[in-house]
Design a protein around this motif. Structure first.
Motif, short mmCIF file in Angstrom:
data_model
loop_
_atom_site.label_atom_id
_atom_site.label_comp_id
_atom_site.label_asym_id
_atom_site.label_seq_id
_atom_site.Cartn_x
_atom_site.Cartn_y
_atom_site.Cartn_z
N ALA A 97 0.84 -1.19 0.00
CA ALA A 97 0.00 0.00 0.00
C ALA A 97 0.88 1.25 0.00
O ALA A 97 1.85 1.33 0.76
N HIS A 98 0.53 2.21 -0.85
CA HIS A 98 1.36 3.40 -0.98
C HIS A 98 1.27 4.23 0.29
O HIS A 98 0.19 4.52 0.81
N GLU A 99 2.43 4.63 0.78
CA GLU A 99 2.49 5.34 2.06
C GLU A 99 1.82 6.71 2.00
O GLU A 99 1.37 7.24 3.03
N VAL A 100 1.75 7.33 0.82
CA VAL A 100 1.07 8.63 0.72
C VAL A 100 -0.41 8.47 1.06
O VAL A 100 -0.98 9.25 1.85
N ILE A 101 -1.04 7.46 0.50
CA ILE A 101 -2.46 7.24 0.76
C ILE A 101 -2.69 6.86 2.22
O ILE A 101 -3.58 7.41 2.89
N THR A 102 -1.92 5.94 2.71
CA THR A 102 -2.15 5.47 4.09
C THR A 102 -1.88 6.57 5.12
O THR A 102 -2.62 6.69 6.11
N THR A 103 -0.84 7.36 4.92
CA THR A 103 -0.55 8.42 5.90
C THR A 103 -1.61 9.52 5.85
O THR A 103 -1.95 10.10 6.89
N ILE A 104 -2.15 9.81 4.66
CA ILE A 104 -3.24 10.79 4.58
C ILE A 104 -4.46 10.28 5.35
O ILE A 104 -5.08 11.03 6.13
N MET A 105 -4.79 9.04 5.16
CA MET A 105 -5.94 8.48 5.87
C MET A 105 -5.67 8.44 7.38
O MET A 105 -6.58 8.72 8.18
N LEU A 106 -4.47 8.11 7.77
CA LEU A 106 -4.13 8.09 9.19
C LEU A 106 -4.18 9.49 9.80
O LEU A 106 -4.49 9.64 11.00
N ASN A 107 -3.88 10.52 9.02
CA ASN A 107 -4.03 11.89 9.50
C ASN A 107 -5.48 12.19 9.88
O ASN A 107 -5.75 12.75 10.95
N HIS A 108 -6.40 11.81 9.01
CA HIS A 108 -7.82 12.04 9.30
C HIS A 108 -8.28 11.24 10.50
O HIS A 108 -9.03 11.75 11.36
N ILE A 109 -7.85 9.99 10.58
CA ILE A 109 -8.26 9.15 11.71
C ILE A 109 -7.73 9.75 13.02
O ILE A 109 -8.46 9.82 14.02
N ALA A 110 -6.48 10.17 13.03
CA ALA A 110 -5.89 10.74 14.24
C ALA A 110 -6.61 12.03 14.65
O ALA A 110 -6.84 12.27 15.84
N PHE A 111 -6.97 12.85 13.67
CA PHE A 111 -7.64 14.11 13.97
C PHE A 111 -8.98 13.87 14.68
O PHE A 111 -9.28 14.47 15.72
N TYR A 112 -9.79 12.98 14.13
CA TYR A 112 -11.11 12.73 14.72
C TYR A 112 -11.01 11.89 15.99
O TYR A 112 -11.85 12.02 16.89
N LEU A 113 -9.99 11.05 16.07
CA LEU A 113 -9.80 10.28 17.30
C LEU A 113 -9.42 11.21 18.44
O LEU A 113 -9.94 11.07 19.57
N LEU A 114 -8.54 12.18 18.18
CA LEU A 114 -8.18 13.15 19.21
C LEU A 114 -9.38 14.02 19.58
O LEU A 114 -9.58 14.35 20.76
N ALA A 115 -10.19 14.39 18.58
CA ALA A 115 -11.39 15.18 18.87
C ALA A 115 -12.33 14.42 19.81
O ALA A 115 -12.93 15.01 20.73
N TRP A 116 -12.47 13.11 19.63
CA TRP A 116 -13.29 12.31 20.52
C TRP A 116 -12.69 12.27 21.92
O TRP A 116 -13.40 12.38 22.93
N MET A 117 -11.37 12.11 22.01
CA MET A 117 -10.71 12.08 23.32
C MET A 117 -10.90 13.40 24.07
O MET A 117 -11.10 13.42 25.29
N LEU A 118 -10.82 14.52 23.33
CA LEU A 118 -10.95 15.82 23.96
C LEU A 118 -12.39 16.11 24.39
O LEU A 118 -12.63 17.01 25.21
#
Length: 423
Positions: free
Chosen positions: A191-212
């Motif tokens: 899997a291309h790291e550009v695609i996976t890291t972009i998706m992980l950015n979105h997941i991390a953003f909303y995961l942190l929003a839930w934690m906060l």
């Protein structure tokens, strides 16, 4: 008897003059990558100067009667450009208008503070570059470092300095594991790291929003705002130069990360394998290097380095509590820093300091000279543009293109060819 310089079996041997060491050194400088970065900055500053002059009201007014009194417009341009960059210097390096040295040096400490996360995150991006991976997941990795480090800092009671060390390690481990997901997917599935890291950015953003937004995880007790409680003193990075300055020990940690990354790439066998995979994965695989494993390991280390940036933000800069925008665009700015630094640890250190100076001095330019802060962003973007086009920069300054003979040698070859044809 033959004439010296003639071609043929009886020609006298020509004397070969070895180039001087200074000429050889100059050729190495102008043909290397470092000069391209320097010239890219120079061109961007020149273009920025043109934009500063074009947006200045006095310059626009004097342009209306330029042919009647050209000196007025020239003076206005000089005043606008020199005033802007003088304000940039006062805001980023030293304020000559300050009453004492301690106050005058404060802008430099602010530059170092802003440069700290840029340097650390740039190292993570640059290390992945050297292994042939394009890690643009700095935002997500910083957010996960902030989440883990913030949880340890606010939810666990420990004495200083154990509390600080535990929070730093937690943040680095969380960022390393988050980046390792992309490395593992690259190694196992391709899997291309550009695609996976972009998706992980979105997941991390909303995961942190839930934690906060959840009590008992990161949200401050008794508050409905998506923000953490202030960091306890036992988990805060101490001030480096005293309470009168905001520079903290995170800068020293970033310098240690620079030294570690340099040793890793230039002196360790693991770094050699990273560079071999980055140069040619197929050849590295033939040489017995486990390419997939290298992808995974380099992303782990790169994530840990970017984690230092996230930790320095929450435990050094934003100690009063942080929200979902704690990354402040640093994860993406780190890509620019890594490109400008040519993925070299020393180059990334210099690039991080430069962009820290731009950010700090840009506020002074805006407040004292009325220069739009967007001008600084345009200059940064132009730097990336010119770095991405080395042949353009070399052509603009007449520098030799790699793998091609210089203009002088080309002219000499053509002249020699004409002489042979005429003979």
């Amino acid at each position: 008897m033959s004439v010296a310089g003639t071609k043929g079996p009886l020609a006298e041997p020509e004397t070969v003059v070895a180039p001087s060491r200074w000429r050889v050194a100059f050729q190495q400088i102008v043909s290397g990558n470092a000069i391209i970065s320097v010239l890219a900055v120079l061109i961007a500053v020149v273009v920025g100067s043109i934009m500063i002059a074009a947006t200045n009201e006095e310059v626009q007014e004097t342009a209306g009667y330029f042919f009647a009194r050209p000196g007025d417009m020239i003076a206005a341009v000089w005043q606008a450009v020199s005033g802007a960059y003088a304000a940039l210097f006062r805001g980023a390096i030293y304020n000559f208008n300050a009453d004492d040295f301690a106050t005058g040096i404060r802008p430099l400490t602010e530059t170092l503070k802003f440069a700290t996360p840029l340097i650390a995150a740039g190292l993570g991006v640059g290390l992945a570059f050297r292994a042939g991976l394009f890690n643009i997941g700095g935002q997500g990795q910083m957010l996960m470092a902030a989440a883990a480090g913030g949880y340890v800092a606010t939810q666990i009671d420990m004495p200083f300095p154990l509390h600080l060390i535990a929070a730093v390690i937690a943040g680095m481990v969380a960022a390393a594991l988050w980046a390792g997901i992309a490395g593992l997917l690259k190694a196992r599935t391709g899997a291309h790291e550009v695609i996976t890291t972009i998706m992980l950015n979105h997941i991390a953003f909303y995961l942190l929003a839930w934690m906060l937004a959840t009590q008992g995880i990161l949200q401050a007790p008794g508050s409905s705002n998506p923000k953490t409680a202030p960091m306890p003193d036992s988990a805060v990075l101490p001030s480096l130069l005293g309470d009168s300055y905001k520079l903290h020990w995170g800068f020293v940690v970033a310098l240690a990360a620079v030294a570690f990354t340099w040793w890793l790439l230039e002196r360790s066998s693991l770094g050699f394998r990273f560079r071999a995979v980055g140069e040619n994965p197929a050849a590295a695989r033939v040489a017995g290097i486990d390419v997939g494993k290298m992808y995974f390991v380099v992303m782990l280390i790169a994530g840990a380095l970017i984690g230092i940036a996230g930790i320095s933000q929450i435990l050094g800069t934003e100690t009063s509590g942080f929200g979902g925008s704690i990354d402040a665009g640093i994860g993406f700015d780190a890509i620019t820093v890594a490109l400008l630094g040519r993925s070299s640890p020393i180059g990334i250190l210099g690039a991080g300091l430069l962009f820290g100076a731009f950010k700090t001095g840009g506020f002074t330019m805006q407040s004292s000279q009325g220069i739009p802060i967007e001008i600084v962003l345009v200059v940064q973007s132009l730097i990336v543009l010119f770095i991405a086009a080395p042949p353009l920069v070399r052509a603009m300054f007449g520098l030799p293109q790699p793998g091609r003979p210089s203009r002088k040698k080309t002219r000499a070859a053509k002249k020699s060819q004409k002489q042979e044809v005429s003979a």
